[in-house]
Each structure stands twice: as C-alpha cells, then as structure tokens.
Design a protein around this motif. Sequence first.
Motif: not given
Length: 349
Positions: A1-21
């Motif tokens: 998933m592309n993440i336009p906003n690297p903070e807030g929800q974007g950080r959660l998606i990048a660091r937790v959800i997309n990493k399968g954590l």
Amino acid sequence: MNIPNPEGQGRLIARVINKGLCVRCGACVGLCPYFNYFDGKVVVMDLCPAGTFQCLQVCPRADYEGTSSFKGTSAGDIGECREILMARSTDEAIQKRSQYGGVVSALLIYALEKEVISSAVLTDAGDLFAPKGRIVHRRSEVLDCAGSRYSASGGLSAMNTALKKGYSRLGVVGLPCQMEALARMRLVQPDGEERADAVSLRIGLFCTWALDYPSLTAYLARQKVEGPVLKADIPPPPAETFKVQTQVGWRSFPLSDIRPMVQKGCFLCEDMTAETSDISVGTAEGRNGWNTVIARTETGSQLLKRAINEGWLETDDLPGASLDHLREAARNKRHRARQAEIDRSTQDE
Ligand SMILES: Cc1cc2nc3c(=O)[nH]c(=O)nc-3n(C[C@H](O)[C@H](O)[C@H](O)COP(=O)(O)OP(=O)(O)OC[C@H]3O[C@@H](n4cnc5c(N)ncnc54)[C@H](O)[C@@H]3O)c2cc1C
Ligand code: SF4
Ligand code: SF4
C-alpha cells in the motif's frame, strides 16, 4: 500500500501492518474509522488524512515516544504482585463452561452483579467466523464467552464501540498485548485519559502466543476437523499437543504443526502475565481445573478479596515450584522477545 502521509496512520501501516507485526488486539479498530476487523484480519479501509497519531499511540506493536513506556519496563519477571494464589470458581455451572477454574468468568459475573462494572468487553467464539469482541451485560452472556480461543480476536474494537456509545464502568478481559494497549490508551493525546477512566476493571490472561486465525482454520480443514470448535486446549509440558473438541469429540495435533502459525508480532511480545492489568489469570500448573491468579492493583486486590470472602472463589496456596516455573517462563519470553527485537532492528538497518 502507498503511504502518502509518513506519520500517524502511515507510520503504523509501514512499521506494523505492512511488516506483518499486527497482533489483532483491535485497539486501533473503531478508534479510527479507517481500520476494520473482519474474520481474523485487521484491514485498512482507507488512508487517513488527519495524521492525529491516535492509532499509532495506542498500538502495542508500535514505538511511539509518548506511550511506549510500558515496553520492557517491568522490574521483575511477572510484574507487580499484591497477591498470588491458586483459585477456582465454586459454581459448578461456571466450572463446566470455562477454560480451567472459571476465575475470569466468576469475577466478571460477581463484578456485574455487585455493580462494580456495568458491562464488559469479552471475546466470543465468533460462530462461523473468527473470534471477536463482544459487549456483555449479564451472567448468561459471560458464560457464552467462557473458554479460550487461541487466535487473537480484535476484541478491543468492541471496547471502542462501547466507549463511543458513552458506556462507563466497563470491565475488559484481554491478552497482555490488549492490556498494554489499554495502558497506552491512558497516555494517548488528546482524550486518552478520559477513555481510560471509563474502564473500571482490567482482567488480563497469561499468554505465550496466539495463532493466525486464517492459517489455523486452513490447517484444521486439511485435518478434516468438521463443525465448530467447541473448546481448544494446550495441555502443559511435556504433552506438546494442541487439542480441539468438536461435536464428535477431542482430537490432538502436534505443537510442532501449530507453532508455524503463531502471529509474527507475538515473537516481539515481552509480557507473559499481563503486567498492566488489575488481575491476571492463567492456568495452574499440575492442578487440573484451577487457575493461577495475580492481583496487581488496589482494584484487583479488593475485587479478589470480596469474591473470596463471599464464597465465589475457592483458593489454595501457589506451590513455590509453580511460582518458580511461572517466573522462569516469563523471563524466557521477555528474553526471547528482546533478542527478536535486536535481530529485527539489525535487519532494518
Ligand atoms: C491466546 C491465548 C493464549 C494463552 N496462553 C496461556 C499460557 O501460555 N499460559 C497460561 O497459563 N494461560 C494462557 N492462556 C489463558 C488461559 O487459556 C485461560 O484463559 C485463563 O487461565 C483463564 O481461565 P478461566 O477458566 O478463568 O477462563 P474462563 O472463565 O473460561 O474465561 C476466559 C475468558 O477469556 C476470554 N478470551 C477467550 N479467548 C480470548 C482471546 N483470544 N483473546 C482475548 N480474550 C479471550 C473470554 O472472553 C473469557 O471471558 C491463554 C489464553 C489465550 C486466549
Ligand atoms: S496490533 Fe492492535 S493497534 Fe496495532 S495495528 Fe494491530 S490491531 Fe491495530
Ligand atoms: S504473545 Fe503477546 S502479542 Fe501475542 S497474543 Fe499473546 S499477548 Fe498478544
């Protein structure tokens, strides 16, 4: 998933959800309208333009400066213990429906009937779908939810629903990660404290790991387990089995088949005994049909004493060897998780 906003929800998606954590605690679901839980999965419905950070602040698998202070801060191996003992419900109907001694269900029914809480957030079997959170108000509903489902349930989404509807004096039963999310919720800006104050009782379950629901159902289907699972159990070592009961009886499967289905995020989890709860409950080693119970706070201690004094719970001393084993298991879990975190950070660099 592309993440336009690297903070807030974007950080959660990048660091937790997309990493399968993601460990499907459900704390972000319903707190933010862009997350949903369905059939064992946490789904991102849309990208959040607000960047308020609330989902990130509450997530037990995310680092966030203001709220991650619970991670790894335990002074001891099983956290604060005002009382630690073995107990079971004295009510045969509760014993029959519950996982072990029915202490969790007995305390909940006691707290509801004595108006310590007005409702509670539990986890039900989910019928045809994955286990999920449920808001309950009475004894029969507590008994419907009794027993352990060994996959995560997104259960805190039901708490978010209850809080949105203005419920207060809530009881919440959950795994250590869910108790951590509750502890973090108190620190969430701007209104976390207010939300946390609506929760009057936190009952935490001991937990070594939980399974990925889609993988578990696919495995059971391959093993021709038909019909709904009525009960599941992981007997203590040296059994090394995972047991499920359906209408046709019990079947056992080797734990070596089951372990690969453990959620990836569980390997980073340091807490075995739900250290941020009011009362923690697990199995009692070597004593079928009993629980190990830890009262951690004034709230937990008072409730436990009242339930014992009024004959709702029968108790016994926890043998020293059982306490030693519990402490060792908790230390081992913390040690493994810290090592996994180091390995993960090294890979990320
Ligand atoms: C995933 C998982 C892993 C566990 N691992 C361990 C362990 O390693 N060692 C140990 O000693 N105990 C473990 N437990 C706890 C144990 O299985 C019992 O829940 C606990 O001993 C309480 O027993 P009881 O008879 O009082 O419960 P009951 O009176 O039957 O009440 C059980 C309560 O658990 C809640 N619940 C059921 N499934 C879930 C779920 N998936 N997520 C959140 N809440 C749920 C229900 O809402 C119910 O209120 C685990 C439980 C789960 C769900
Ligand atoms: S671990 Fe909990 S809070 Fe974090 S993303 Fe998953 S469901 Fe949301
Ligand atoms: S091991 Fe930790 S993260 Fe995994 S389900 Fe249990 S409490 Fe949650």
